[in-house]
Design an enzyme around this catalytic site. Structure first.
Site, mmCIF file in Angstrom:
data_model
loop_
_atom_site.group_PDB
_atom_site.id
_atom_site.type_symbol
_atom_site.label_atom_id
_atom_site.label_comp_id
_atom_site.label_asym_id
_atom_site.label_seq_id
_atom_site.Cartn_x
_atom_site.Cartn_y
_atom_site.Cartn_z
ATOM 1 N N TYR A 49 0.851 -1.206 0.000
ATOM 2 C CA TYR A 49 0.000 0.000 0.000
ATOM 3 C C TYR A 49 0.873 1.237 0.000
ATOM 4 O O TYR A 49 1.881 1.281 0.709
ATOM 5 C CB TYR A 49 -0.897 0.026 1.247
ATOM 6 C CG TYR A 49 -2.324 -0.343 0.943
ATOM 7 C CD1 TYR A 49 -3.027 0.356 -0.029
ATOM 8 C CD2 TYR A 49 -2.968 -1.383 1.615
ATOM 9 C CE1 TYR A 49 -4.340 0.022 -0.333
ATOM 10 C CE2 TYR A 49 -4.274 -1.719 1.316
ATOM 11 C CZ TYR A 49 -4.963 -1.010 0.344
ATOM 12 O OH TYR A 49 -6.241 -1.343 0.048
ATOM 13 N N GLU B 196 -0.586 4.914 -0.465
ATOM 14 C CA GLU B 196 -1.340 6.152 -0.717
ATOM 15 C C GLU B 196 -0.403 7.360 -0.665
ATOM 16 O O GLU B 196 0.457 7.438 0.221
ATOM 17 C CB GLU B 196 -2.423 6.347 0.353
ATOM 18 C CG GLU B 196 -3.725 5.656 0.018
ATOM 19 C CD GLU B 196 -3.828 4.289 0.648
ATOM 20 O OE1 GLU B 196 -2.765 3.672 0.883
ATOM 21 O OE2 GLU B 196 -4.957 3.834 0.879
ATOM 22 N N LYS C 281 -3.403 -0.475 -24.751
ATOM 23 C CA LYS C 281 -3.936 -0.639 -26.117
ATOM 24 C C LYS C 281 -2.741 -0.670 -27.082
ATOM 25 O O LYS C 281 -1.943 -1.596 -27.009
ATOM 26 C CB LYS C 281 -4.947 0.466 -26.413
ATOM 27 C CG LYS C 281 -6.179 0.397 -25.479
ATOM 28 C CD LYS C 281 -7.235 1.389 -25.860
ATOM 29 C CE LYS C 281 -8.491 1.244 -25.024
ATOM 30 N NZ LYS C 281 -8.495 2.100 -23.821
ATOM 31 N N ARG D 8 -2.884 -3.159 -18.032
ATOM 32 C CA ARG D 8 -4.132 -2.399 -17.930
ATOM 33 C C ARG D 8 -3.926 -1.268 -16.939
ATOM 34 O O ARG D 8 -3.740 -1.512 -15.749
ATOM 35 C CB ARG D 8 -5.271 -3.295 -17.415
ATOM 36 C CG ARG D 8 -5.650 -4.418 -18.336
ATOM 37 C CD ARG D 8 -6.224 -3.915 -19.626
ATOM 38 N NE ARG D 8 -7.592 -3.504 -19.496
ATOM 39 C CZ ARG D 8 -8.627 -4.230 -19.921
ATOM 40 N NH1 ARG D 8 -8.453 -5.391 -20.480
ATOM 41 N NH2 ARG D 8 -9.850 -3.767 -19.770
HETATM 42 N N1 DSN Z 1 -13.239 -0.254 -23.978
HETATM 43 C C1 DSN Z 1 -12.357 0.515 -24.814
HETATM 44 C C2 DSN Z 1 -12.493 0.170 -26.243
HETATM 45 O O1 DSN Z 1 -12.786 -0.975 -26.530
HETATM 46 O O2 DSN Z 1 -12.290 1.011 -27.116
HETATM 47 C C3 DSN Z 1 -12.478 1.970 -24.580
HETATM 48 O O3 DSN Z 1 -12.329 2.236 -23.223
#
Ligand code: DSN
Length: 434
Positions: A45, A47, A220, A226
């Site tokens: 932890y 914070e 992404k 994530r």
């Molecule tokens: N869930 C994502 C997507 O699939 O584009 C966006 O947050």
């Protein structure tokens, strides 16, 4: 007897290994990132922020958080970074909270035009409930309607304009958005979650010279764990030297508790990987693959929203027969995993939308190139033709029935079983992990 978690992990690994991931927001992160996320940093932890914690024992956590911050600053050329947001939605909520008071007006791209829930989708979201949100959309070419945006901004005088996309296949021209934000004195926030990996590889316009605040998720096109980061630019600090502090306070204690230090460690690794020359090639190949996929689909007679793509994603437009749900399901049965999606001016509901969103970050990570994109496009085309028999009835009471019939067909269709085997063979040539 119940299945063990380990069995389910193995099954999920096999599913990912033997299918083609076309959901443009997904990727395969690296083993190094996964090891960091599964590390003992999970146990701690902390914070607060480096050197200002509420718990003892954070000497090493401080170093990992500072390292992630430094790497992000260097990669994106910004003076201030917060790496603690749990993901993109809380990060956008923190930005909204830092820049506005409850009831203030802000603007974002409509969800149905390719925006995101957190860009002010009315009524049901944090932004839509606690602030006054005004939404802009697209023009007849399926591009952001710049003049409409400008007119709306002049009328409603927003405190914040958020520019970002989840299902918009074209580049974002941040210079124009900055011009409009300046005309009305608004903060400009760029949400580059989908394209961050393209931005760092020089394959998408960079928002940093134009926006005050930039948000990105880290999993992404950036291919990390994530998580999310909020970047404050020089321009942001010029406007308000306390902007970095305001963002930090909105993240903690405003919205979150202890940061996920294991994720921070994964982000630090992903940022180092994204700074390597190989990542630039990766970004280039994502776009080459997207262009090849789009071109072959169009040659095969399929329609794409806006007639193509400039990024990593595209939306197959099946409004002619209304089969986004049916097509996405049939594709998944064949091992081509995508998601149903609305199209601009969607004639149906988001539950029965008229599009399927596909993209190339994951297939590019596996090493697939233009030739494989053509093969994937041919499979999708074959499936689309077969699925047309289940066109969406005008009579809404019959929709569930058609959907059910489409599902039953897809689960046993010999053509889909054949493609499933071909997909499996292709996947075996491009393993997820060496
Ligand atoms: N869930 C994502 C997507 O699939 O584009 C966006 O947050």
């Amino acid at each position: 007897m119940s299945t063990s978690v380990q069995d389910l992990i193995t099954q999920e690994q096999e599913r990912q290994e033997s299918t083609i991931q076309l959901i443009p927001s997904e990727n395969y992160t690296t083993p190094e990132v996964m090891a960091a996320v599964g590390s003992v940093f999970m146990n701690k932890y902390s914070e607060g922020y480096p050197h200002k914690r509420y718990y003892e024992g954070n000497e090493i956590v401080d170093q990992i958080e500072l390292l992630a911050q430094e790497r992000a600053k260097e990669l994106f050329h910004v003076p201030h970074v917060n790496v603690q947001p749990y993901s993109g939605s809380p990060a956008n909520a923190a930005i909204e909270m830092a820049l506005m008071e409850p009831g203030d007006t802000f603007m974002g791209l409509q969800l149905a035009s390719g925006g995101h829930l957190t860009h002010g989708h009315p009524k049901v979201t944090f932004g839509g409930k606690f602030f006054h949100s005004e939404q802009f959309g697209l023009n007849d070419e399926a591009r952001i309607d710049i003049e409409g945006l400008r007119k709306l901004a002049k009328k409603v005088q927003p405190k914040v304009i958020i520019i970002g996309n989840t299902a918009y296949p074209f580049e974002l021209n941040f210079e124009i958005f900055a011009e409009i934000a300046e005309e009305v004195g608004a903060w400009l926030v760029a949400d580059i979650s989908h394209v961050a990996g393209l931005v760092v590889s020089g394959e998408h316009p960079d928002p940093v010279p134009y926006a005050h605040v930039v948000m990105t998720t880290t999993h992404k096109t950036l291919r990390g764990p994530r998580g999310a980061m909020i970047l404050v630019t020089e321009k942001g600090l010029d406007r308000d030297p306390k902007l970095g502090d305001k963002i930090d306070k909105a993240v903690f204690p405003g919205l979150q508790g202890g940061p996920h230090n294991n994720t921070t460690a994964g982000i630090a690794i992903a940022l180092e990987q994204a700074a390597q020359p190989a990542f630039k090639e990766y970004g280039q190949q994502i776009r080459k693959n997207a262009r090849a996929l789009a071109a072959r689909l169009q040659t095969n007679g399929l329609k794409l929203v806006g007639d193509g793509t400039e990024t990593h994603l595209m939306i197959i437009d099946v409004r002619e027969w209304g089969g986004g749900t049916q097509l996405a399901y049939a594709m998944a049965q064949a091992g081509l995993v995508a998601n149903k999606n609305t199209v601009p001016d969607e004639p149906n509901s988001p539950f029965y939308p008229s599009g399927v969103r596909i993209g190339t970050p994951s297939v590019t990570t596996r090493g697939m190139k233009e030739a494989e994109m053509e093969q994937i496009a041919d499979w999708i085309t074959e499936i689309e033709k077969l699925t047309r028999q289940f066109d969406l009835p005008k009579d809404k009471t019959q929709r569930k029935m058609i959907l059910q019939a489409a599902r039953e067909w897809a689960e046993q269709a010999p053509e889909l079983k054949r493609i499933r085997e071909e997909v499996r063979e292709l996947c075996a040539q491009f393993p997820m992990y060496e």
